[in-house]
Design a protein around this motif. Structure first.
Motif, PDB file in Angstrom:
ATOM      1  N   VAL A 270      67.253  38.649  87.190  1.00 31.24           N
ATOM      2  CA  VAL A 270      66.761  38.148  89.424  1.00 31.24           C
ATOM      3  C   VAL A 270      67.163  39.320  89.654  1.00 31.24           C
ATOM      4  O   VAL A 270      65.980  40.106  90.605  1.00 31.24           O
ATOM      5  CB  VAL A 270      67.362  37.284  89.446  1.00 31.24           C
ATOM      6  CG1 VAL A 270      67.062  37.510  90.529  1.00 31.24           C
ATOM      7  CG2 VAL A 270      67.302  35.924  88.638  1.00 31.24           C
ATOM      8  N   ARG A 271      68.069  40.215  89.662  1.00 32.06           N
ATOM      9  CA  ARG A 271      68.255  41.276  90.910  1.00 32.06           C
ATOM     10  C   ARG A 271      67.479  42.531  90.154  1.00 32.06           C
ATOM     11  O   ARG A 271      67.400  44.128  91.151  1.00 32.06           O
ATOM     12  CB  ARG A 271      69.498  41.215  90.571  1.00 32.06           C
ATOM     13  CG  ARG A 271      70.195  40.419  91.947  1.00 32.06           C
ATOM     14  CD  ARG A 271      71.995  41.176  92.187  1.00 32.06           C
ATOM     15  NE  ARG A 271      72.320  40.011  91.971  1.00 32.06           N
ATOM     16  CZ  ARG A 271      73.937  39.076  92.124  1.00 32.06           C
ATOM     17  NH1 ARG A 271      74.181  40.443  91.687  1.00 32.06           N
ATOM     18  NH2 ARG A 271      74.292  38.251  92.201  1.00 32.06           N
TER      19      ARG A 271
ATOM     20  N   ARG B   1      61.718  42.652  87.693  1.00 37.55           N
ATOM     21  CA  ARG B   1      60.066  41.960  88.040  1.00 37.55           C
ATOM     22  C   ARG B   1      60.372  40.919  88.013  1.00 37.55           C
ATOM     23  O   ARG B   1      60.877  39.864  87.816  1.00 37.55           O
ATOM     24  CB  ARG B   1      58.787  42.683  87.718  1.00 37.55           C
ATOM     25  CG  ARG B   1      58.715  44.181  87.919  1.00 37.55           C
ATOM     26  CD  ARG B   1      57.206  44.840  86.610  1.00 37.55           C
ATOM     27  NE  ARG B   1      56.546  44.821  87.602  1.00 37.55           N
ATOM     28  CZ  ARG B   1      55.472  44.439  86.953  1.00 37.55           C
ATOM     29  NH1 ARG B   1      55.436  44.226  86.056  1.00 37.55           N
ATOM     30  NH2 ARG B   1      54.709  44.252  88.000  1.00 37.55           N
ATOM     31  N   ARG B   2      59.182  39.767  89.641  1.00 34.06           N
ATOM     32  CA  ARG B   2      58.951  39.023  89.654  1.00 34.06           C
ATOM     33  C   ARG B   2      58.259  38.837  89.709  1.00 34.06           C
ATOM     34  O   ARG B   2      57.073  39.298  90.983  1.00 34.06           O
ATOM     35  CB  ARG B   2      60.059  38.562  90.742  1.00 34.06           C
ATOM     36  CG  ARG B   2      60.018  37.037  91.605  1.00 34.06           C
ATOM     37  CD  ARG B   2      60.613  37.196  92.284  1.00 34.06           C
ATOM     38  NE  ARG B   2      60.366  37.756  93.911  1.00 34.06           N
ATOM     39  CZ  ARG B   2      60.924  38.351  95.082  1.00 34.06           C
ATOM     40  NH1 ARG B   2      61.785  37.697  95.043  1.00 34.06           N
ATOM     41  NH2 ARG B   2      59.731  38.595  95.862  1.00 34.06           N
TER      42      ARG B   2
ATOM     43  N   GLY C 138      55.679  35.021  91.171  1.00 30.02           N
ATOM     44  CA  GLY C 138      55.939  33.568  91.848  1.00 30.02           C
ATOM     45  C   GLY C 138      54.571  32.496  91.395  1.00 30.02           C
ATOM     46  O   GLY C 138      53.498  33.463  91.646  1.00 30.02           O
TER      47      GLY C 138
ATOM     48  N   VAL D 171      58.965  30.795  89.300  1.00 26.95           N
ATOM     49  CA  VAL D 171      58.786  32.175  89.924  1.00 26.95           C
ATOM     50  C   VAL D 171      59.229  32.507  88.213  1.00 26.95           C
ATOM     51  O   VAL D 171      60.614  31.982  87.767  1.00 26.95           O
ATOM     52  CB  VAL D 171      59.758  32.350  90.110  1.00 26.95           C
ATOM     53  CG1 VAL D 171      59.898  33.505  90.818  1.00 26.95           C
ATOM     54  CG2 VAL D 171      59.574  31.410  91.598  1.00 26.95           C
ATOM     55  N   VAL D 172      58.965  33.676  87.057  1.00 30.48           N
ATOM     56  CA  VAL D 172      59.444  34.053  86.699  1.00 30.48           C
ATOM     57  C   VAL D 172      59.636  35.156  87.077  1.00 30.48           C
ATOM     58  O   VAL D 172      59.526  36.109  87.283  1.00 30.48           O
ATOM     59  CB  VAL D 172      58.175  34.210  85.501  1.00 30.48           C
ATOM     60  CG1 VAL D 172      58.793  34.874  84.250  1.00 30.48           C
ATOM     61  CG2 VAL D 172      57.693  32.983  85.517  1.00 30.48           C
ATOM     62  N   HIS D 173      61.102  35.767  86.110  1.00 36.39           N
ATOM     63  CA  HIS D 173      62.277  36.624  86.911  1.00 36.39           C
ATOM     64  C   HIS D 173      62.170  37.759  85.186  1.00 36.39           C
ATOM     65  O   HIS D 173      62.646  36.952  83.697  1.00 36.39           O
ATOM     66  CB  HIS D 173      63.239  37.086  87.171  1.00 36.39           C
ATOM     67  CG  HIS D 173      63.655  36.322  88.676  1.00 36.39           C
ATOM     68  ND1 HIS D 173      63.808  36.861  89.290  1.00 36.39           N
ATOM     69  CD2 HIS D 173      63.798  34.995  88.863  1.00 36.39           C
ATOM     70  CE1 HIS D 173      63.548  36.140  90.878  1.00 36.39           C
ATOM     71  NE2 HIS D 173      63.396  35.073  89.910  1.00 36.39           N
TER      72      HIS D 173
ATOM     73  N   ARG E 232      63.226  40.917  82.923  1.00 31.54           N
ATOM     74  CA  ARG E 232      63.271  43.013  82.607  1.00 31.54           C
ATOM     75  C   ARG E 232      63.591  42.964  81.613  1.00 31.54           C
ATOM     76  O   ARG E 232      63.489  42.521  80.508  1.00 31.54           O
ATOM     77  CB  ARG E 232      65.312  42.582  83.392  1.00 31.54           C
ATOM     78  CG  ARG E 232      66.421  43.538  82.621  1.00 31.54           C
ATOM     79  CD  ARG E 232      65.919  44.856  84.174  1.00 31.54           C
ATOM     80  NE  ARG E 232      66.429  45.821  83.994  1.00 31.54           N
ATOM     81  CZ  ARG E 232      67.121  46.590  84.113  1.00 31.54           C
ATOM     82  NH1 ARG E 232      65.577  47.054  84.434  1.00 31.54           N
ATOM     83  NH2 ARG E 232      67.917  47.727  83.542  1.00 31.54           N
TER      84      ARG E 232
ATOM     85  N   ARG F 276      62.517  30.171  86.909  1.00 29.08           N
ATOM     86  CA  ARG F 276      63.698  28.903  88.285  1.00 29.08           C
ATOM     87  C   ARG F 276      62.083  28.391  88.531  1.00 29.08           C
ATOM     88  O   ARG F 276      61.091  28.739  88.789  1.00 29.08           O
ATOM     89  CB  ARG F 276      63.516  30.215  89.389  1.00 29.08           C
ATOM     90  CG  ARG F 276      63.939  29.103  90.437  1.00 29.08           C
ATOM     91  CD  ARG F 276      65.084  30.318  91.763  1.00 29.08           C
ATOM     92  NE  ARG F 276      64.118  31.644  91.863  1.00 29.08           N
ATOM     93  CZ  ARG F 276      63.433  31.083  92.761  1.00 29.08           C
ATOM     94  NH1 ARG F 276      63.449  29.923  93.696  1.00 29.08           N
ATOM     95  NH2 ARG F 276      62.995  32.556  93.285  1.00 29.08           N
TER      96      ARG F 276
ATOM     97  N   ALA G 117      51.695  33.760  85.688  1.00 29.40           N
ATOM     98  CA  ALA G 117      53.060  35.303  85.772  1.00 29.40           C
ATOM     99  C   ALA G 117      53.584  36.154  85.022  1.00 29.40           C
ATOM    100  O   ALA G 117      53.318  37.331  85.305  1.00 29.40           O
ATOM    101  CB  ALA G 117      53.935  34.260  85.986  1.00 29.40           C
TER     102      ALA G 117
ATOM    103  N   LEU H  48      53.181  39.646  85.102  1.00 33.50           N
ATOM    104  CA  LEU H  48      54.180  41.141  84.945  1.00 33.50           C
ATOM    105  C   LEU H  48      54.110  41.852  83.520  1.00 33.50           C
ATOM    106  O   LEU H  48      55.363  42.845  83.612  1.00 33.50           O
ATOM    107  CB  LEU H  48      55.742  39.683  84.216  1.00 33.50           C
ATOM    108  CG  LEU H  48      56.241  39.187  85.795  1.00 33.50           C
ATOM    109  CD1 LEU H  48      57.274  38.335  85.127  1.00 33.50           C
ATOM    110  CD2 LEU H  48      57.069  39.808  86.411  1.00 33.50           C
TER     111      LEU H  48
END
Length: 123
Positions: free
Chosen positions: A18-19, A22-23, A25, A30-32, A34, A93, A113, A117
């Protein structure tokens, strides 16, 4: 159901995705992501598996609805794991609208999404 080696379980892994990822929406989720490209492995070793985790809050609905959304998302991600770079961390998410969305809509949102990404779409 996702195989055991493809499940994201540790809090640190969720936080990393998450941090530092990339994100993208969409209306229902929402897809994160890494990417695993920064995870070097020894030449003789195989690449670590792509792992996915899901966040479905109470805003999505009651327990039955949340579990139904999680099952649908797990099923959809299982089919898409091969398209992701090895060693990637993915967090999906669900947004409040995911409880009312049909499986086809969730699939379209997830595909859009992931495509964005992976470099296939514009903002």
């Amino acid at each position: 159901m996702l195989p055991s080696e493809n499940r994201l379980r540790r809090r640190e892994d969720f936080a990393t995705a998450v941090r530092r990822g990339r994100r993208a929406g969409r209306p229902s989720l929402v897809v994160h992501l890494r990417s695993g490209a920064t995870d070097p492995h020894a030449p003789g070793e195989s690449a670590p598996p792509t792992r996915a985790g899901f966040v479905v809050s109470k805003a999505v609905g009651g327990a039955v609805v949340r579990n139904q959304v999680k099952r649908r998302l797990r099923h959809l991600m299982r089919e898409r794991l091969a398209a992701l770079p090895p060693g990637s961390l993915v967090v999906v998410r669900a947004l409040p609208g995911a409880g009312d969305a049909d499986p086809a809509q969730l699939a379209r949102d997830l595909d859009a999404a992931l495509q964005r990404l992976l470099g296939g779409g514009a903002r």
